[in-house]
Design a protein around this motif. Structure first.
Motif, mmCIF file in Angstrom:
data_model
loop_
_atom_site.group_PDB
_atom_site.id
_atom_site.type_symbol
_atom_site.label_atom_id
_atom_site.label_comp_id
_atom_site.label_asym_id
_atom_site.label_seq_id
_atom_site.Cartn_x
_atom_site.Cartn_y
_atom_site.Cartn_z
ATOM 1 N N ARG A 221 28.285 69.264 72.724
ATOM 2 C CA ARG A 221 28.351 70.345 73.722
ATOM 3 C C ARG A 221 26.966 70.930 73.981
ATOM 4 N NH1 ARG A 221 33.592 72.378 74.662
ATOM 5 N NH2 ARG A 221 35.189 71.530 73.279
ATOM 6 N N LEU A 222 26.195 71.110 72.913
ATOM 7 C CA LEU A 222 24.853 71.660 73.085
ATOM 8 C C LEU A 222 23.956 70.684 73.831
ATOM 9 C CD1 LEU A 222 24.379 73.334 69.586
ATOM 10 C CD2 LEU A 222 24.793 74.465 71.771
ATOM 11 N N ALA A 223 24.097 69.385 73.539
ATOM 12 C CA ALA A 223 23.324 68.383 74.277
ATOM 13 C C ALA A 223 23.699 68.423 75.760
ATOM 14 C CB ALA A 223 23.569 66.994 73.698
ATOM 15 N N GLY A 224 25.000 68.530 76.044
ATOM 16 C CA GLY A 224 25.422 68.649 77.434
ATOM 17 C C GLY A 224 24.873 69.888 78.104
ATOM 18 N N ALA A 225 24.838 71.008 77.362
ATOM 19 C CA ALA A 225 24.283 72.244 77.926
ATOM 20 C C ALA A 225 22.794 72.093 78.229
ATOM 21 C CB ALA A 225 24.512 73.405 76.956
ATOM 22 N N ARG A 226 22.057 71.407 77.342
ATOM 23 C CA ARG A 226 20.636 71.179 77.612
ATOM 24 C C ARG A 226 20.460 70.365 78.894
ATOM 25 N NH1 ARG A 226 16.856 71.342 73.775
ATOM 26 N NH2 ARG A 226 15.486 71.466 75.592
ATOM 27 N N LEU A 227 21.315 69.366 79.087
ATOM 28 C CA LEU A 227 21.205 68.521 80.279
ATOM 29 C C LEU A 227 21.550 69.305 81.548
ATOM 30 C CD1 LEU A 227 22.755 65.278 78.807
ATOM 31 C CD2 LEU A 227 20.413 65.526 79.629
ATOM 32 N N VAL A 228 22.512 70.226 81.440
ATOM 33 C CA VAL A 228 22.837 71.072 82.590
ATOM 34 C C VAL A 228 21.634 71.935 82.954
ATOM 35 C CG1 VAL A 228 24.245 73.020 83.340
ATOM 36 C CG2 VAL A 228 25.323 71.080 82.212
ATOM 37 N N ALA A 229 20.965 72.457 81.919
ATOM 38 C CA ALA A 229 19.808 73.321 82.166
ATOM 39 C C ALA A 229 18.602 72.559 82.693
ATOM 40 C CB ALA A 229 19.432 74.057 80.873
ATOM 41 N N ARG A 230 18.547 71.251 82.444
ATOM 42 C CA ARG A 230 17.413 70.437 82.877
ATOM 43 C C ARG A 230 17.902 69.275 83.747
ATOM 44 N NH1 ARG A 230 12.688 71.379 80.058
ATOM 45 N NH2 ARG A 230 11.816 70.153 81.770
ATOM 46 N N PRO A 231 18.275 69.546 84.979
ATOM 47 C CA PRO A 231 18.838 68.492 85.835
ATOM 48 C C PRO A 231 17.854 67.374 86.140
ATOM 49 C CG PRO A 231 18.412 70.497 87.095
ATOM 50 C CD PRO A 231 18.232 70.847 85.660
ATOM 51 N N GLU A 232 16.549 67.609 85.931
ATOM 52 C CA GLU A 232 15.585 66.539 86.222
ATOM 53 C C GLU A 232 15.501 65.517 85.102
ATOM 54 O OE1 GLU A 232 13.247 69.562 83.837
ATOM 55 O OE2 GLU A 232 14.907 69.532 85.288
ATOM 56 N N TRP A 233 16.083 65.809 83.934
ATOM 57 C CA TRP A 233 16.045 64.861 82.821
ATOM 58 C C TRP A 233 17.036 63.728 83.059
ATOM 59 C CZ3 TRP A 233 16.311 68.299 77.776
ATOM 60 C CH2 TRP A 233 15.073 68.914 77.582
ATOM 61 N N SER A 234 16.631 62.524 82.763
ATOM 62 C CA SER A 234 17.589 61.422 82.647
ATOM 63 C C SER A 234 18.160 61.445 81.233
ATOM 64 C CB SER A 234 16.900 60.083 82.908
ATOM 65 O OG SER A 234 15.964 59.799 81.878
ATOM 66 N N LEU A 235 19.269 60.749 81.034
ATOM 67 C CA LEU A 235 19.832 60.660 79.685
ATOM 68 C C LEU A 235 18.870 59.942 78.757
ATOM 69 C CD1 LEU A 235 23.608 59.867 80.278
ATOM 70 C CD2 LEU A 235 22.391 62.028 80.397
ATOM 71 N N ALA A 236 18.201 58.924 79.283
ATOM 72 C CA ALA A 236 17.251 58.176 78.456
ATOM 73 C C ALA A 236 16.102 59.079 78.004
ATOM 74 C CB ALA A 236 16.717 56.977 79.228
#
Length: 649
Positions: free
Chosen positions: A510-525
């Motif tokens: 969940r925290l990893a998902g929240a970080r990705l929401v906060a940083r939309p420019e990041w790819s998963l890789a």
């Protein structure tokens, strides 16, 4: 899943393609319209991995792990080169599309050549039409999308972790598309057109009661009431055989409505039941409360269950066992409410599971649902006292504050009197020990208690359910639902790696998902690369004041509260295991690390197991989860820089 599988482009007429790929069923490759036989199993895995990666580079280590597992042979890299060379020959005259990149290999595939992106494009088109209320066009687009399916995704390919997650993601997309088509056809009054599709998806997911209910509604809506009743009988038989339990309330509601030949059954917005199951109504009308209402007439049954704090995935086995234990009255030999204890390490999703379970059980307990979070601090900053919790429950049950006894023992007796003769569900979250839970358990077999704790609360009379990590597919699904789904659809293999780096622990995911929401420019890789750095992985797994490190620290504080001298040995073992070179170890390993005898080493491990910092594998073999190991290393050597994990190359 069956369909035409034609080779036409969406929106275009038939045309000849140089190469086409199919994964929505058995793996299939066609070159210049002719099927190409790929006989070698490992070569089929290679092609599937390249397709799953969607035109992005697949690192060599990722391919090796998927093809050969965790222990590839020494010749694996050379063999992989051979498989790539053979696959290029199969692709001729388009073999140049399979290229070597710095991290691994890339297969360039146009969307029009591959059935997976074509399926997604047609579903997107159907959803747009449905949103615009162009229902006939939506139904046609959904049907065209589903017609691309010829079976289970990659059903003839040996699937490792990555391909299983990819196939699971596609299967869930298929089920969602079928359900959405059913909604559209039902709105058009054409339920009979989706019966066969529903039978196919029910065969794939026989324990999914929601799908069973949709099949019953479609059969009844098409005029086949007998078929709907047969579908219920089949569902009941399957659930009893596989899970040892009867169908849930919603499926039974549909069954009762079919028996009454309810003419409104199955139509949109007719007879709807709230998704969280909180309504205290049944198909036959309001469910009366069995207990007496306190004087004054203003009292209403308490509905204290909190909403779900985020998406919920998996846990079907745990839910089935817990439902069966909580929903049935306790045995005749007991005089207390049936109690379910959900136990496991911090951050593993016990509270989320308890909330989901409680909402599913709520209709069975119409006289109230009581909830207490024992981790919530009182105004003075201290944990709530048992008497405060009992007093709060009494007020919720309609007892005036002036009539609540000051004596804790008297308050407990008054509480048990208040729930006597009623059907009340009690949820006790984040209990530290059995002493916190015991006063809140009604002495009435018609009630039920659900408790969560890091401890198994062994002195309680209860059904205990261990809550562990999620499986790979559920972990990726939780990441996708918490973060941005589109990124996960584009990078399914990076999503699998992210789930692995999060230890498949719900809080970390969940925290990893929240970080990705906060940083939309990041790819998963990109985010996966940050998490590979073991020195800073715990730094990355935090958001809005919540962190994995703090969750593990709470378990460590529990260890520090243990009595001496066992505490000293357990703490020392914890620190040394954080620096140990293996995640799994036995009693002899710990004895050697501590410089002591096996008995004292076993006692030290007992403390770590009780604090949920170490997991038993067998009676003498134990495992420390990776994220806990990172914290243990920090405790052992504050400021020490851990070696970063090597890059995939």
């Amino acid at each position: 899943m069956s369909g035409a599988g034609e080779d036409t482009a969406d929106g275009d007429g038939p045309r000849v393609r140089t190469v086409t790929f199919r994964a929505l069923g058995p793996l299939e490759l066609r070159v210049a319209g002719e099927p190409v036989e790929i006989g070698a199993d490992k070569q089929r895995v290679l092609l599937s991995m390249l397709l799953a990666h969607g035109g992005r580079a697949v690192p060599v280590p990722t391919l090796l792990r998927e093809i050969w597992g965790d222990e590839p042979p020494r010749s694996a890299v050379a063999n992989l080169r051979t498989y790539v060379m053979q696959l290029r020959r199969h692709l001729r005259p388009a073999g140049a599309r399979l290229t070597t990149s710095r991290p691994g290999y890339v297969l360039r595939v146009d969307d029009a050549e591959f059935d997976v992106p074509r399926f997604r494009a047609r579903v997107a088109r159907a959803r747009r039409a449905a949103a615009e209320q162009r229902l006939p066009a939506a139904a046609e687009a959904y049907a065209q999308a589903l017609d691309l399916w010829r079976g289970a995704p990659l059903e003839d390919v040996s699937q490792g972790v990555a391909l299983r997650a990819f196939a699971q993601h596609l299967t869930e997309a298929y089920v969602s598309a079928v359900e959405e088509l059913v909604e559209v056809e039902s709105a058009l009054g054409r339920e009979g057109r989706v019966v066969q599709r529903l039978r196919q998806v029910v065969a794939l997911h026989p324990l999914n009661e929601r799908l069973r209910g949709r099949l019953m509604l479609a059969l009844y809506g098409s005029g086949d009431a007998a078929g709907a009743l047969d579908a219920f009988d089949e569902a009941r038989e399957t659930l009893r055989e596989e899970l040892g339990m009867d169908p849930g309330e919603e499926l039974c509601r549909i069954h009762r409505a079919v028996l009454r030949r309810d003419p409104a059954l199955g139509r949109p917005a007719a007879g709807a039941v709230p998704a969280n199951g909180s309504a205290s109504t049944s198909a036959s009308g309001p469910v009366p409360a069995s207990g007496s209402v306190p004087a004054g007439g203003s009292w209403a049954p308490p509905r204290q269950l909190p909403p779900e704090s985020g998406p919920f995935v998996g846990r079907q086995r745990e839910l089935a066992v817990a439902r069966a234990a909580a929903a049935a009255p306790g045995p005749a030999t007991t005089v207390s409410a049936p109690t379910v204890v959900l136990h496991g390490p911090g951050g593993y999703g016990k509270s989320a599971l308890a909330v989901r379970l409680a909402h599913e059980l709520a209709p069975l307990y119409p006289d109230g649902q009581l909830y207490a979070d024992l981790a919530a601090a009182a105004p003075d900053g201290r944990p709530p006292r048992p008497h405060d919790l009992v007093a709060g429950f009494l007020r919720a049950l309609g007892v005036p504050a002036a009539q609540i006894p000051d004596s804790p023992a008297e308050a407990v007796r008054r509480y048990r009197s208040a729930v006597a003769g009623r059907r009340v569900l009690v949820v006790v979250d984040n209990a530290r020990d059995a002493a916190q839970v015991r006063p809140l358990i009604p002495a009435d077999r018609a009630c039920a208690v659900v408790a969560t704790s890091r401890s198994s609360l062994p002195t309680l009379l209860a059904t205990r359910i261990a809550v562990g990590t999620l499986d790979e597919a559920a972990s990726v699904r939780l990441l996708a639902l918490t973060g941005t789904g589109e990124r996960f659809a584009r990078e399914p293999l990076a999503a699998v790696e992210l789930a692995r780096l999060c230890g498949r622990q719900p809080l970390a995911l969940r925290l990893a998902g929240a970080r990705l929401v906060a940083r939309p420019e990041w790819s998963l890789a990109c985010f996966a690369e940050r998490l590979r750095d073991r020195a800073h992985r715990l730094d990355e797994l935090r958001a809005e004041g919540v962190s994995v490190r703090a969750c593990i620290a709470e378990s460590y504080r529990q260890l520090l509260r243990a009595p001496l001298p066992a505490r000293v040995r357990s703490v020392r073992a914890f620190q040394l295991l954080g620096l140990y070179d293996r995640a799994e170890f036995d009693v002899a390993d710990v004895a050697a690390l501590l410089g002591t005898d096996p008995y004292r080493a076993a006692c030290a491990l007992d403390g770590l197991v009780e604090a949920q910092l170490v997991e038993p594998v067998t009676e003498r073999v134990f495992r420390m989860p990776e994220l806990v190991r990172l914290y243990a290393a920090e405790v052992a050597a504050p400021g020490r820089v851990l070696h970063a994990a090597p890059s995939p190359l």
